[in-house]
Design a protein around this motif. Structure first.
Motif, PDB file in Angstrom:
ATOM      1  N   LEU A 111     -25.234 -92.242   4.370  1.00  0.00           N
ATOM      2  CA  LEU A 111     -24.467 -90.937   4.954  1.00  0.00           C
ATOM      3  C   LEU A 111     -23.190 -91.442   5.377  1.00  0.00           C
ATOM      4  O   LEU A 111     -22.030 -90.728   5.120  1.00  0.00           O
ATOM      5  N   GLY A 112     -23.148 -92.548   6.000  1.00  0.00           N
ATOM      6  CA  GLY A 112     -21.736 -92.893   6.627  1.00  0.00           C
ATOM      7  C   GLY A 112     -20.835 -93.439   5.577  1.00  0.00           C
ATOM      8  O   GLY A 112     -19.717 -93.114   5.578  1.00  0.00           O
ATOM      9  N   ASN A 117     -20.479 -85.898   9.218  1.00  0.00           N
ATOM     10  CA  ASN A 117     -21.457 -87.085   9.490  1.00  0.00           C
ATOM     11  C   ASN A 117     -22.340 -86.389  10.250  1.00  0.00           C
ATOM     12  O   ASN A 117     -23.735 -86.653  10.520  1.00  0.00           O
ATOM     13  N   ASN A 154     -26.460 -86.341   9.404  1.00  0.00           N
ATOM     14  CA  ASN A 154     -27.390 -87.256  10.086  1.00  0.00           C
ATOM     15  C   ASN A 154     -28.409 -86.593  10.918  1.00  0.00           C
ATOM     16  O   ASN A 154     -29.895 -86.817  11.047  1.00  0.00           O
ATOM     17  N   PHE A 176     -16.311 -87.060  10.810  1.00  0.00           N
ATOM     18  CA  PHE A 176     -17.287 -87.309  11.858  1.00  0.00           C
ATOM     19  C   PHE A 176     -18.125 -85.830  12.152  1.00  0.00           C
ATOM     20  O   PHE A 176     -19.365 -85.996  12.524  1.00  0.00           O
ATOM     21  N   THR A 188     -19.384 -90.044   3.979  1.00  0.00           N
ATOM     22  CA  THR A 188     -18.496 -89.335   4.926  1.00  0.00           C
ATOM     23  C   THR A 188     -17.110 -90.299   4.939  1.00  0.00           C
ATOM     24  O   THR A 188     -16.220 -89.649   5.268  1.00  0.00           O
TER      25      THR A 188
END
Length: 172
Positions: free
Chosen positions: A45-46, A83, A87, A80, A49
């Motif tokens: 996911l990081g 993200n 998350n 962010f 994004t």
């Protein structure tokens, strides 16, 4: 009866999380203790994004006269926010109240932001392309962000509240 079926069935977001990380279950037990599904999900996911962040940054630099720190800020805030949402639902599967998590996440973002602006601007001032400078900054904050998210923002006790989903590694 409907309520019971709804609470035991995985949400679409949780199924996506399983799809992204189920291959980790094939690792030897010793490696799964070091490289958890949560860590892999966070990294995937990081990475996603971060690509969004870079695309917005490159677009802003190509099509606007914004100074680099402003362009980094705009792309950073958007990435962010995305993200956090991904998350919270897909990776950490949190059902805790969002308010406290948003406040803690905002503090993590402020720390990450300072490091990101400092490293990106500093490395770019050395003559390195802003995209590479941003990659260096991303690498610097990744481990801090994971640790802060796992241990503080989406901490275990909040995921263990009555009515919340089980620990991701237990549910999978």
């Amino acid at each position: 009866m409907e309520d019971q079926a709804t609470t035991t069935r995985a949400s679409a977001a949780e199924r996506v999380g399983d799809l992204l990380t189920s291959w980790v279950d094939r690792f030897p037990a010793w490696l799964r203790r070091v490289v958890s599904r949560e860590f892999v999900g966070f990294a995937i996911l990081g990475g996603f994004t971060f690509l969004i962040d870079l695309a917005i940054l490159a677009s802003l630099r190509a099509w606007t006269p914004l100074p680099l720190p402003v362009a980094v800020t705009v792309s950073y805030v958007f990435a962010f926010g995305l993200n956090f949402m991904l998350n919270r639902k897909v990776n950490f599967r949190s059902h805790a109240p969002v308010g406290g998590q948003v406040l803690r996440y905002a503090m993590v973002v402020v720390c990450d932001y300072g490091l990101t602006i400092g490293v990106t601007t500093g490395v770019a001032a050395l003559g390195v392309d802003f995209r590479l400078a941003r990659l260096v900054a991303g690498a610097c904050v990744a481990l801090f962000t994971y640790t802060a998210s796992r241990r503080w923002v989406f901490r275990q006790e909040e995921r263990d509240r009555p009515g919340s989903a089980p620990e991701p590694d237990e549910a999978r």
